[in-house]
Design an enzyme around this catalytic site. Structure first.
Site, PDB file in Angstrom:
ATOM      1  N   ASN A 136       0.848  -1.198   0.000  1.00 36.95           N
ATOM      2  CA  ASN A 136       0.000   0.000   0.000  1.00 36.95           C
ATOM      3  C   ASN A 136       0.882   1.247   0.000  1.00 36.95           C
ATOM      4  OD1 ASN A 136      -1.604   2.177   0.578  1.00 36.95           O
ATOM      5  ND2 ASN A 136      -2.871   1.117   2.111  1.00 36.95           N
ATOM      6  N   CYS A 139      -2.359   5.216   0.194  1.00 37.11           N
ATOM      7  CA  CYS A 139      -3.318   5.957   1.016  1.00 37.11           C
ATOM      8  C   CYS A 139      -2.877   7.408   1.191  1.00 37.11           C
ATOM      9  CB  CYS A 139      -3.477   5.290   2.380  1.00 37.11           C
ATOM     10  SG  CYS A 139      -4.728   4.022   2.310  1.00 37.11           S
ATOM     11  N   CYS A 349     -35.617  20.293 -26.739  1.00 34.41           N
ATOM     12  CA  CYS A 349     -35.265  20.947 -25.480  1.00 34.41           C
ATOM     13  C   CYS A 349     -34.346  22.142 -25.724  1.00 34.41           C
ATOM     14  CB  CYS A 349     -34.615  19.966 -24.513  1.00 34.41           C
ATOM     15  SG  CYS A 349     -32.986  19.390 -25.040  1.00 34.41           S
ATOM     16  N   CYS A 385     -22.664  19.094 -28.248  1.00 37.55           N
ATOM     17  CA  CYS A 385     -24.113  18.905 -28.431  1.00 37.55           C
ATOM     18  C   CYS A 385     -24.504  17.461 -28.137  1.00 37.55           C
ATOM     19  CB  CYS A 385     -24.550  19.325 -29.833  1.00 37.55           C
ATOM     20  SG  CYS A 385     -23.654  18.521 -31.168  1.00 37.55           S
TER      21      CYS A 385
END
Lengths: 433, 442
Positions: A136, A139, A349, A385
């Protein structure tokens, strides 16, 4: 049904869906439920060195970003590594692995950047019968303040050094988990590779503040009036993760290095995308924390259906999209498209119009009866668009056939591929001549 | 309690059933429901819903304000255009106005629930007790507004906002006009109409005088002398007759009176209703009377409309509502005679056909058992003051609401044009106020 059996750096699992090192894999009870639900493997929540375990805050550990109807799109956490005694975790890992021998059991580790600390813990993990370890180095909160986690992951030299210690001190495959809180993901991946890592996994969580409480004037989650940055994950981070995975997959130095993909995997489709960009397995956390372990049923079934539809095996899919990830400078500038609005599908719309008129190229007209049409002479094919249209497939991009004239530029579309590297406007292209 | 008591009788159903039947037709949104409903709005460019609203409320903006967590601010957006936005949210035929125009109606047959969102916003503001509008400095001008219905209230509020002093007259004991007397109870429960008037009057500068009827306690001539301008929003108090024999028998009455009684009733279990009710007409009043008869416990309720269904002025939604409550809708039938010995016992209907010569009776008849018959075939202007030019049988007005008399404006149902909707009356009252303001100050 496609065969989903996975062999990832020698770690076998019945499917490529692993639970990431996180709260869902912190203890036997949860992991048993996960395996019973059908998860292919787990990365056990990060173990620290022997001694009094870390402590967590006693206020909220998570904060969330929502979409419509409170759909959770992003999760932020300030939880640390396991806050249970090392031996308790080791005992449970051993017993669960014994009961579920066909599942992948990978153990996440985070101990101080001293060889002795790693030497001490590795044999104890090995003794559990675990299939592999994940380092790890990711973190971003809490542990990084103590010189671990992302504090290591942000320094390639440390990554290489610790990876090498691990490879020298265990027979188990070593997966290096990378932090996205860096500028170039290739550097830590290369360092892991140099150190002898069997694989990398990414992304860990991203530094984040989910929101600010405007009454308390404090970041959320808020602990007694204060907040600190946490690690961001969930659907919102997937695009960042995909990009980082692709960078490693197509980088000459790390090409072929096995990758376990992490970051917003929510459905089979997300998983397939990570796999297509070079991942051998995927790791899931937020989706499970949001919906519970049962989602793996949809994931395995969905991936299997997809593979069958495409007549692919799972290994065939791994990295299949990587050759199509390229640099901007290599994109074909002779590929010319124009937006096309399907008038039958259009619901009038006008979002495409507002977006194009206010913020883009004034390439959509509004006519009598709210008929929206593309002005080819203005359309640069930006796709905005398409992106803002609420109706799927109402607006599409249509390729102009070679030989036709682009009314915007007045130039004939050429059939040949041409990119920026040879474009006359590119000073570097001229210099090369 | 006797469900099948003959004639017109109270107490056909239990108090609990009455309470359930007359509860809110569209229960208000809870905050999360409102957030989800608001999220469906696409924030259309030059939105069709705004165009479809007679008061042109900026609907996408108020919905976005709800979405962003400011329902009271959303209410201000609404009320700025339509001061009776709370009532309109309840009674507007949104399915024929904003929600019909909503692009999601076209896309999916499921419009954004604009009416309920509007109610969420206005209810939130009204519950806070706050009145967000303030008066401009006093102008010293005074205006008489006749009729405290939607047109008059909208006109009075806008005039008060501009700093004028308003005297608001109404013939009835309570202000509100049709909001108070003419709309089905389940559309505006909990005395909302009066609450809304009280809230509206918080602007100040409006003196309310009820039980002042034009032509009785007050006259147009005297008002014109005493005030700088007059606005007439007197509605339509006359009711058209059936022109069927036997119309004078007991048990036959105007639907508007029944609805008014119902709205003013303190205890609906005591409100009498026929066992077999027939409503003649095809508008909202017919539906409101029919549905409420059924909800009071009438055994059978029939709406008899003389033309075909497509001509019915009640919206399809209202028709379906009536049908869902058990009201039978009959088309192409008109009353021919009302039978009974003193009181109504049966109604004789004759079928009609639409021919080139217009609507003609076919000669074929049928009889329905009826102990109560409601006339709902339209209202007409009654007692318009002399000197006003009429257009058809309503007061002629120009686009700004000016009548043929200098200093006199009119709006709402009594004025020509328009469509007899609450929301249209509000728009006309508001616009007339603007016109009066300009006339008096510029």
């Amino acid at each position: 049904m496609a065969d989903l059996t996975t062999d990832f750096v020698g770690i076998k699992s019945p499917n490529p869906f692993w639970l990431a090192s996180a709260p869902p894999t912190d203890k036997e009870y949860n992991v048993r439920r996960a395996f019973e639900a059908g998860w292919g493997g787990v990365v056990w929540k990060t173990l620290g060195e022997e001694g009094p375990p870390v402590v967590n805050v006693n206020g909220p550990r998570y904060g969330a970003i929502y979409g419509a109807d409170r759909r959770l799109l992003g999760l932020n956490n300030i939880e640390l590594i396991t806050d249970r005694p090392l031996q308790t975790n080791l005992d449970e890992i051993k017993i669960v692995k014994r009961d579920f021998p066909d599942r992948a059991m990978v153990v996440s580790l985070m101990v101080p950047c001293e060889e002795g600390a790693w030497k001490a813990i590795l044999p104890r993990v090995e003794e559990t019968g675990a299939d592999g370890i994940e380092l790890n180095f990711g973190c971003p909160h809490g542990m990084s303040e103590r010189g671990m986690g992302s504090a290591v992951g942000q320094v390639p030299e440390y990554i290489e050094m610790v990876t090498r210690w691990c490879k020298q001190n265990t027979r188990m495959p070593v997966i290096v988990k990378l932090t996205p809180n860096i500028t170039d993901i290739r550097k830590p991946a290369e360092a892991a590779h140099r150190g002898g890592a069997d694989a990398v996994s990414l992304i860990n969580t991203i530094n984040s503040i989910t929101s600010v409480d405007l009454d308390l004037m404090a970041p959320e989650p808020t602990i007694d009036g204060k907040g600190s940055h946490g690690g961001y994950c969930g659907p919102a981070v997937k695009p960042i993760a995909l990009s980082m995975v692709s960078e490693i997959a197509r980088n000459a130095e790390t090409h072929g290095l096995p990758i376990s993909g992490i970051g917003g995997v929510t459905t089979w489709r997300d998983a397939a995308e990570f796999i297509a960009l070079g991942c051998g397995t995927v790791q899931v956390c937020t989706a499970a924390m949001t919906y519970g372990f049962k989602i793996v049923e949809e994931m395995t079934a969905g991936l299997s259906i997809y593979l069958d539809e495409k007549d692919l095996s799972l290994p065939d899919l791994v990295g299949r999209a990587v050759p199509n990830v390229t640099d901007w400078q290599h994109l074909n500038l002779n590929y010319v498209t124009k937006a096309r609005i399907d008038q039958d599908a259009c619901i009038k719309c006008g979002r495409c119009y507002a977006a194009c008129e206010d913020t883009s190229h004034q390439a959509i007209s509004i006519g009598e009866g709210r008929v929206f049409e593309v002005i080819d002479a203005e359309c640069v094919a930006c796709n905005l668009c398409v992106d803002v249209c609420p109706v799927e497939n109402c607006i599409t991009m249509e390729e102009l056939a070679p030989g036709t004239v682009d009314p915007r530029t007045g130039k004939t579309v050429e059939a040949d591929y041409a990119n920026w590297t040879t474009h006359p406007n590119n000073p570097a292209a001229r210099a090369a001549e | 309690m006797d469900a099948r008591a003959p004639g017109i009788s109270p107490g056909r159903i239990t108090e609990e059933d009455i309470a359930r039947n007359f509860s809110d037709l569209h229960p208000p949104f809870a905050p999360h429901e409102a957030a989800v409903a608001a999220d469906r709005c696409y924030f259309c460019y030059d939105a069709p819903c705004i165009t479809a609203c007679p008061t042109a409320i900026d609907i996408p903006l108020f919905i976005r304000q709800i979405q962003a967590g400011h329902p009271e601010n959303a209410a201000e957006t609404i009320l700025d255009a339509n001061i009776l936005g709370g009532m309109c949210a309840r009674v507007c035929p949104t399915e024929e106005l904003c929600e019909e125009a909503c692009v999601r109606e076209m896309a999916e047959g499921k419009p954004v629930e604009i009416g309920r969102l509007q109610r969420y916003a206005t209810d939130t503001l009204m519950a806070s007790g706050r009145h967000p509008f303030t008066r401009a400095p006093a102008t010293g001008k005074s205006i008489a507004v006749v009729g405290a219905g939607p047109a008059g209230l909208a006109c009075a509020h806008r005039l008060a906002m501009h700093g004028h002093d308003v005297t608001l007259y109404d013939a009835k004991p309570q202000p509100g006009g049709l909001n108070e007397y003419g709309i089905a109870a389940y559309k505006t429960p909990d005395d909302f109409a009066q609450e809304e008037v009280d809230w509206l009057l918080k602007i100040g500068g409006i003196a309310l005088k009820t039980e002042h009827a034009l032509g009785q306690q007050i006259t147009l001539g005297a008002l014109r002398e005493a005030h700088d301008a007059v606005f007439l929003g007197i509605g339509l108090s006359g009711v058209n007759a059936l022109r069927a024999t036997g119309e004078d028998k007991d048990g036959t009455r105007d639907a508007v009176d029944f609805i008014a009684d119902l709205r003013q009733s303190e205890d609906l279990t005591q409100l009498p209703v026929g066992r077999n009710v027939v409503v003649i007409g095809g508008g909202m009043t017919a539906v409101d009377a029919a549905v409420q008869s059924k909800l009071l416990g009438a055994e059978t309720v029939t709406i008899a409309y003389r033309r075909d269904q497509s001509r019915m002025s009640a919206s399809r939604y209202e028709q379906d509502l009536a049908a869902s409550k058990g009201v039978r809708l009959m088309f192409n039938v008109q009353p021919k005679a009302i039978h009974g010995n003193g009181a109504v016992r049966e109604i004789e209907l004759e079928y009609t056909a639409q021919t080139d010569a217009g609507l003609t009776p076919t000669g074929e008849t049928l009889r329905l058992a009826a102990d109560q018959i409601f006339r709902a075939i339209g209202q007409r202007l009654d007692g318009a003051p002399d000197g006003l030019t009429l257009d058809g049988n309503k007061i002629a007005v120009d686009a700004a609401g000016r009548t043929s008399l200098d200093g006199v404006w009119a709006g709402g149902d009594c004025a020509a044009g328009g469509n007899d909707l609450t929301v249209t009356a509000v728009a006309e009252g508001r616009d007339a106020a603007e016109s009066i303001h300009v006339a008096l100050t510029v």
